[in-house]
Design an enzyme around this catalytic site. Structure first.
Site, PDB file in Angstrom:
ATOM      1  N   ARG A 165       0.892  -1.191  -0.397  1.00 31.62           N
ATOM      2  CA  ARG A 165       0.559  -0.039  -0.030  1.00 31.62           C
ATOM      3  C   ARG A 165       0.941   1.358   0.123  1.00 31.62           C
ATOM      4  O   ARG A 165       0.304   2.173   1.062  1.00 31.62           O
ATOM      5  CB  ARG A 165      -0.507  -0.471   1.068  1.00 31.62           C
ATOM      6  CG  ARG A 165      -2.060  -1.006   1.429  1.00 31.62           C
ATOM      7  CD  ARG A 165      -2.871  -0.834   0.293  1.00 31.62           C
ATOM      8  NE  ARG A 165      -3.487  -2.139   0.594  1.00 31.62           N
ATOM      9  CZ  ARG A 165      -3.926  -3.389   0.626  1.00 31.62           C
ATOM     10  NH1 ARG A 165      -3.032  -3.702  -0.669  1.00 31.62           N
ATOM     11  NH2 ARG A 165      -4.038  -4.375   0.110  1.00 31.62           N
ATOM     12  N   SER A 237     -11.077   0.920   3.341  1.00 33.12           N
ATOM     13  CA  SER A 237      -9.986   0.628   4.816  1.00 33.12           C
ATOM     14  C   SER A 237      -9.474   2.172   4.429  1.00 33.12           C
ATOM     15  O   SER A 237      -9.201   3.440   4.821  1.00 33.12           O
ATOM     16  CB  SER A 237      -8.498  -0.088   4.853  1.00 33.12           C
ATOM     17  OG  SER A 237      -9.225  -1.185   4.055  1.00 33.12           O
ATOM     18  N   GLU A 333      -4.122   5.381   5.880  1.00 38.24           N
ATOM     19  CA  GLU A 333      -4.534   4.947   3.621  1.00 38.24           C
ATOM     20  C   GLU A 333      -4.908   6.004   3.504  1.00 38.24           C
ATOM     21  O   GLU A 333      -3.843   6.523   2.769  1.00 38.24           O
ATOM     22  CB  GLU A 333      -5.237   3.809   3.812  1.00 38.24           C
ATOM     23  CG  GLU A 333      -4.573   3.309   2.320  1.00 38.24           C
ATOM     24  CD  GLU A 333      -5.374   1.937   2.160  1.00 38.24           C
ATOM     25  OE1 GLU A 333      -4.996   0.602   2.969  1.00 38.24           O
ATOM     26  OE2 GLU A 333      -6.317   2.052   1.655  1.00 38.24           O
TER      27      GLU A 333
HETATM   28  P1  FAD Z   1      -8.440   9.613  -5.323  1.00 40.55           P
HETATM   29  O1  FAD Z   1      -8.760   9.070  -4.177  1.00 40.55           O
HETATM   30  O2  FAD Z   1      -8.491  10.883  -6.303  1.00 40.55           O
HETATM   31  O3  FAD Z   1      -6.526   9.791  -4.818  1.00 40.55           O
HETATM   32  C1  FAD Z   1      -5.768   8.860  -3.499  1.00 40.55           C
HETATM   33  C2  FAD Z   1      -4.159   9.876  -4.425  1.00 40.55           C
HETATM   34  O4  FAD Z   1      -3.939   9.806  -5.494  1.00 40.55           O
HETATM   35  C3  FAD Z   1      -4.445  11.589  -3.853  1.00 40.55           C
HETATM   36  O5  FAD Z   1      -2.917  11.870  -3.091  1.00 40.55           O
HETATM   37  C4  FAD Z   1      -4.133  11.712  -4.741  1.00 40.55           C
HETATM   38  O6  FAD Z   1      -3.796  13.164  -5.463  1.00 40.55           O
HETATM   39  C5  FAD Z   1      -3.445  11.125  -5.502  1.00 40.55           C
HETATM   40  N1  FAD Z   1      -4.020  10.379  -7.425  1.00 40.55           N
HETATM   41  C6  FAD Z   1      -4.938  10.587  -8.125  1.00 40.55           C
HETATM   42  N2  FAD Z   1      -4.931  10.283  -9.101  1.00 40.55           N
HETATM   43  C7  FAD Z   1      -3.195  10.711  -9.466  1.00 40.55           C
HETATM   44  C8  FAD Z   1      -3.053  10.754 -10.671  1.00 40.55           C
HETATM   45  N3  FAD Z   1      -3.205  10.652 -11.625  1.00 40.55           N
HETATM   46  N4  FAD Z   1      -2.009  11.120 -10.574  1.00 40.55           N
HETATM   47  C9  FAD Z   1      -1.438  11.382  -9.420  1.00 40.55           C
HETATM   48  N5  FAD Z   1      -1.543  11.404  -8.451  1.00 40.55           N
HETATM   49  C10 FAD Z   1      -2.807  10.990  -8.456  1.00 40.55           C
HETATM   50  N6  FAD Z   1      -7.521   0.399  -2.205  1.00 40.55           N
HETATM   51  C11 FAD Z   1      -7.292  -1.125  -2.649  1.00 40.55           C
HETATM   52  O7  FAD Z   1      -5.644  -1.168  -2.131  1.00 40.55           O
HETATM   53  N7  FAD Z   1      -7.436  -2.124  -2.198  1.00 40.55           N
HETATM   54  C12 FAD Z   1      -9.250  -2.786  -1.970  1.00 40.55           C
HETATM   55  O8  FAD Z   1      -9.757  -3.211  -1.987  1.00 40.55           O
HETATM   56  C13 FAD Z   1      -9.748  -1.278  -1.765  1.00 40.55           C
HETATM   57  N8  FAD Z   1     -10.584  -1.162  -1.464  1.00 40.55           N
HETATM   58  C14 FAD Z   1     -12.112   0.268  -1.172  1.00 40.55           C
HETATM   59  C15 FAD Z   1     -13.201  -0.060  -1.425  1.00 40.55           C
HETATM   60  C16 FAD Z   1     -14.022   0.988  -1.170  1.00 40.55           C
HETATM   61  C17 FAD Z   1     -15.289   0.957  -1.097  1.00 40.55           C
HETATM   62  C18 FAD Z   1     -13.021   2.142  -1.614  1.00 40.55           C
HETATM   63  C19 FAD Z   1     -14.283   3.165  -1.005  1.00 40.55           C
HETATM   64  C20 FAD Z   1     -11.768   2.066  -1.770  1.00 40.55           C
HETATM   65  C21 FAD Z   1     -11.094   1.542  -1.645  1.00 40.55           C
HETATM   66  N9  FAD Z   1      -9.778   1.226  -2.027  1.00 40.55           N
HETATM   67  C22 FAD Z   1      -9.293  -0.203  -2.252  1.00 40.55           C
HETATM   68  C23 FAD Z   1      -9.405   2.894  -1.550  1.00 40.55           C
HETATM   69  C24 FAD Z   1      -9.695   3.045  -2.824  1.00 40.55           C
HETATM   70  O9  FAD Z   1     -10.309   2.273  -3.917  1.00 40.55           O
HETATM   71  C25 FAD Z   1      -7.650   3.313  -3.414  1.00 40.55           C
HETATM   72  O10 FAD Z   1      -6.611   3.365  -3.630  1.00 40.55           O
HETATM   73  C26 FAD Z   1      -7.999   4.031  -5.432  1.00 40.55           C
HETATM   74  O11 FAD Z   1      -6.667   3.393  -5.901  1.00 40.55           O
HETATM   75  C27 FAD Z   1      -8.308   5.367  -5.423  1.00 40.55           C
HETATM   76  O12 FAD Z   1      -8.595   5.584  -6.218  1.00 40.55           O
HETATM   77  P2  FAD Z   1      -8.775   7.817  -6.667  1.00 40.55           P
HETATM   78  O13 FAD Z   1      -9.095   7.477  -8.390  1.00 40.55           O
HETATM   79  O14 FAD Z   1     -10.687   7.509  -5.635  1.00 40.55           O
HETATM   80  O15 FAD Z   1      -7.863   8.570  -5.946  1.00 40.55           O
HETATM   81  P1  NAP Z   2     -10.149  -9.934   5.038  1.00 40.64           P
HETATM   82  O1  NAP Z   2     -10.056 -10.758   4.338  1.00 40.64           O
HETATM   83  O2  NAP Z   2     -11.192 -10.894   6.072  1.00 40.64           O
HETATM   84  O3  NAP Z   2      -8.830  -9.909   5.941  1.00 40.64           O
HETATM   85  C1  NAP Z   2      -9.029  -9.675   6.894  1.00 40.64           C
HETATM   86  C2  NAP Z   2      -6.995  -9.730   6.436  1.00 40.64           C
HETATM   87  O4  NAP Z   2      -5.769 -10.539   6.463  1.00 40.64           O
HETATM   88  C3  NAP Z   2      -7.022  -8.700   6.182  1.00 40.64           C
HETATM   89  O5  NAP Z   2      -6.690  -7.096   6.340  1.00 40.64           O
HETATM   90  C4  NAP Z   2      -5.762  -9.166   4.948  1.00 40.64           C
HETATM   91  O6  NAP Z   2      -4.790  -8.430   4.206  1.00 40.64           O
HETATM   92  C5  NAP Z   2      -5.239 -10.210   5.783  1.00 40.64           C
HETATM   93  N1  NAP Z   2      -4.848 -11.481   5.150  1.00 40.64           N
HETATM   94  C6  NAP Z   2      -6.143 -12.475   5.412  1.00 40.64           C
HETATM   95  N2  NAP Z   2      -5.794 -13.634   4.598  1.00 40.64           N
HETATM   96  C7  NAP Z   2      -4.559 -13.807   4.386  1.00 40.64           C
HETATM   97  C8  NAP Z   2      -4.121 -14.452   3.491  1.00 40.64           C
HETATM   98  N3  NAP Z   2      -4.015 -15.565   3.225  1.00 40.64           N
HETATM   99  N4  NAP Z   2      -2.274 -13.831   3.329  1.00 40.64           N
HETATM  100  C9  NAP Z   2      -2.123 -12.763   3.706  1.00 40.64           C
HETATM  101  N5  NAP Z   2      -2.827 -11.898   4.477  1.00 40.64           N
HETATM  102  C10 NAP Z   2      -4.064 -12.560   5.314  1.00 40.64           C
HETATM  103  O7  NAP Z   2     -10.153  -8.599   4.686  1.00 40.64           O
HETATM  104  P2  NAP Z   2     -11.243  -7.486   4.347  1.00 40.64           P
HETATM  105  O8  NAP Z   2     -11.469  -6.799   4.824  1.00 40.64           O
HETATM  106  O9  NAP Z   2     -12.664  -8.718   3.693  1.00 40.64           O
HETATM  107  O10 NAP Z   2     -10.702  -7.249   2.558  1.00 40.64           O
HETATM  108  C11 NAP Z   2     -10.192  -8.563   1.785  1.00 40.64           C
HETATM  109  C12 NAP Z   2      -9.299  -7.705   0.563  1.00 40.64           C
HETATM  110  O11 NAP Z   2      -9.839  -6.108  -0.029  1.00 40.64           O
HETATM  111  C13 NAP Z   2      -7.742  -7.354   1.389  1.00 40.64           C
HETATM  112  O12 NAP Z   2      -7.110  -8.076   0.813  1.00 40.64           O
HETATM  113  C14 NAP Z   2      -8.118  -5.680   1.849  1.00 40.64           C
HETATM  114  O13 NAP Z   2      -7.113  -5.328   1.533  1.00 40.64           O
HETATM  115  C15 NAP Z   2      -9.310  -5.215   0.223  1.00 40.64           C
HETATM  116  N6  NAP Z   2      -9.771  -4.236   0.957  1.00 40.64           N
HETATM  117  C16 NAP Z   2      -8.560  -2.815   0.911  1.00 40.64           C
HETATM  118  C17 NAP Z   2      -9.592  -1.869   0.890  1.00 40.64           C
HETATM  119  C18 NAP Z   2      -9.246  -0.948   0.874  1.00 40.64           C
HETATM  120  O14 NAP Z   2      -9.121   0.347   0.749  1.00 40.64           O
HETATM  121  N7  NAP Z   2      -7.576  -0.920   1.057  1.00 40.64           N
HETATM  122  C19 NAP Z   2     -10.709  -2.183   1.970  1.00 40.64           C
HETATM  123  C20 NAP Z   2     -12.358  -2.965   0.761  1.00 40.64           C
HETATM  124  C21 NAP Z   2     -11.243  -4.576   1.377  1.00 40.64           C
HETATM  125  P3  NAP Z   2      -4.435  -7.630   3.263  1.00 40.64           P
HETATM  126  O15 NAP Z   2      -5.232  -6.179   3.482  1.00 40.64           O
HETATM  127  O16 NAP Z   2      -3.579  -6.965   3.374  1.00 40.64           O
HETATM  128  O17 NAP Z   2      -4.933  -8.282   1.772  1.00 40.64           O
END
Ligand code: FAD
Ligand code: NAP
Length: 339
Positions: A165, A237, A333
């Protein structure tokens, strides 16, 4: 200048937390000329730039005193090689739609990353990841405009320093590099990644024969577990999963034998932040207009009329409790903007 720059724009609809904030100036960037001209206009007027995609990973703490660039650069292009396909995608394309499109082209790798909101250009910023797959596995090159060098620059995967991340775009290049396109190397053969228990459960031990099945399974889990931001505004998250040393994990296990943990790069251990927050009793708690989701302890919700300050105040209380109880500092995050 003949640029469609808007004044005093409400940003509530441009961030998935629906936080109230106004931009002094705002422009939707649909081509490279607009990008260059608006950057140079902002620099001439000494205005700070906020680069925005879908607004799904930002916390707007207040109004933005400068120019918001909403990156909407389009385009997708595929080249086939013997062992992979190279896909060049404009930064403004929607990530989830890209995943669907790659599957229609019989290109594989992104299926576990379905339904992640936001744009392709934002994906490398935190090296998006889900269900055991990270964007880093597929990034070949990231193209963009360097605000320091005032020119287009291409970074290879190593130069992007994609980590858990994390990337160079959250450090040295934070707010200094506007990503315009991402070049991904995708597989032409499907290799399932089914390491997450939730995914195995969803598939009920069935033999997986296609990437579409995996995409559907991940989509079903996400739809059942995650609050939809259009109904309950959130940014996914709110805290990163902390990575701690094995010695620290061993100490913690003396008091909390059930603490979940997973291997992290460098031989350290990753601990789910959701477990720590839940153990501190925050899951489902609400404070005024903001709160922690009752099913997902990592997701903070704006129940309506919440402000960035209120949300960050609650996040700080959660962090303080986790620090007191576990001696672990949780990192946010999403990126915070505004005074
Ligand atoms: P923004 O929110 O618009 O921007 C995020 C950051 O990136 C800011 O700092 C912005 O300045 C910068 N940025 C955006 N576009 C550019 C560009 N073109 N050039 C330079 N900088 C830029 N993330 C995960 O990793 N895994 C997940 O499973 C996941 N699940 C999510 C589920 C939900 C319901 C929500 C709401 C979010 C989730 N996220 C997850 C977080 C998010 O969706 C990601 O981080 C996504 O990549 C953000 O994209 P955005 O276009 O909305 O970025
Ligand atoms: P989950 O499956 O309930 O798992 C809970 C946590 O345990 C997660 O944080 C995941 O890490 C870790 N985990 C579970 N199994 C694993 C494995 N086999 N090896 C390594 N790590 C493991 O998680 P959840 O909240 O429902 O989310 C599911 C997936 O979607 C996750 O990968 C999560 O990162 C992603 N997600 C991300 C966002 C976001 O905004 N970043 C939002 C929603 C969902 P990791 O988080 O490192 O995978």
């Amino acid at each position: 200048m003949n640029m469609p720059i808007l004044e005093d724009v409400d940003l509530q609809a441009f961030n998935t937390l629906a936080l109230p904030a106004r931009a002094r100036h705002f422009i939707r960037i649909e081509n490279y000329t607009q990008l260059r001209e608006s950057v140079s206009w902002a620099q001439q007027h000494d205005l700070p730039l906020l680069i925005l995609g879908g607004g799904s990973n930002v916390v707007l703490r207040g109004d933005w005193p400068g120019l918001v660039l909403q990156i909407a650069l389009p385009g997708k292009f595929v080249e086939l090689f013997d062992d992979c396909a190279e896909v060049t995608v404009g930064a403004g394309e929607n990530w989830h739609e890209l995943v669907q499109w790659t599957l229609q082209q019989n290109l594989y790798g992104l299926e576990n990353l379905t339904l992640i909101p936001g744009t392709v250009g934002a994906a490398p910023i935190q090296n998006i990841g889900a269900y055991g797959v990270e964007l880093a596995e597929f990034v070949h090159v990231v193209r963009g405009y360097s605000l320091d060098q005032q020119r287009s620059v291409e970074l290879n995967a190593a130069e992007c320093r994609l980590g858990y991340r994390d990337s160079i775009f959250k450090h040295e290049l934070r707010d200094r590099f506007i990503i315009t396109a991402v070049v991904l190397r995708l597989r032409t053969e499907f290799v399932p990644v089914l390491s997450y228990p939730a995914l195995q459960q969803q598939l009920q031990g069935r033999e997986v024969v296609s990437a579409v099945e995996v995409e559907q399974a991940v989509r079903a889990i996400r739809q059942s577990k995650l609050p939809n931001p259009t109904l309950l505004p959130n940014a996914g998250s709110f805290f990163k999963n902390p990575v701690i040393t094995h010695d620290r994990l061993a100490e913690l296990m003396q008091s909390y034998a059930d603490i979940p943990h997973f291997p992290a790069p460098g031989g350290d251990a990753k601990v789910p932040a959701a477990w720590l927050v839940d153990r501190c009793g925050w899951k489902g708690k609400r404070n005024g207009h903001v709160g922690i989701h009752d099913q997902q302890a990592l997701v903070m919700i704006n129940y309506g009329d919440g402000t960035g300050a209120e949300l960050l105040g609650l996040a700080q209380q959660v962090r303080d409790d986790v620090l007191d109880r576990f001696d672990i500092e949780l990192e946010l995050e999403p990126t915070v903007y505004g005074a």
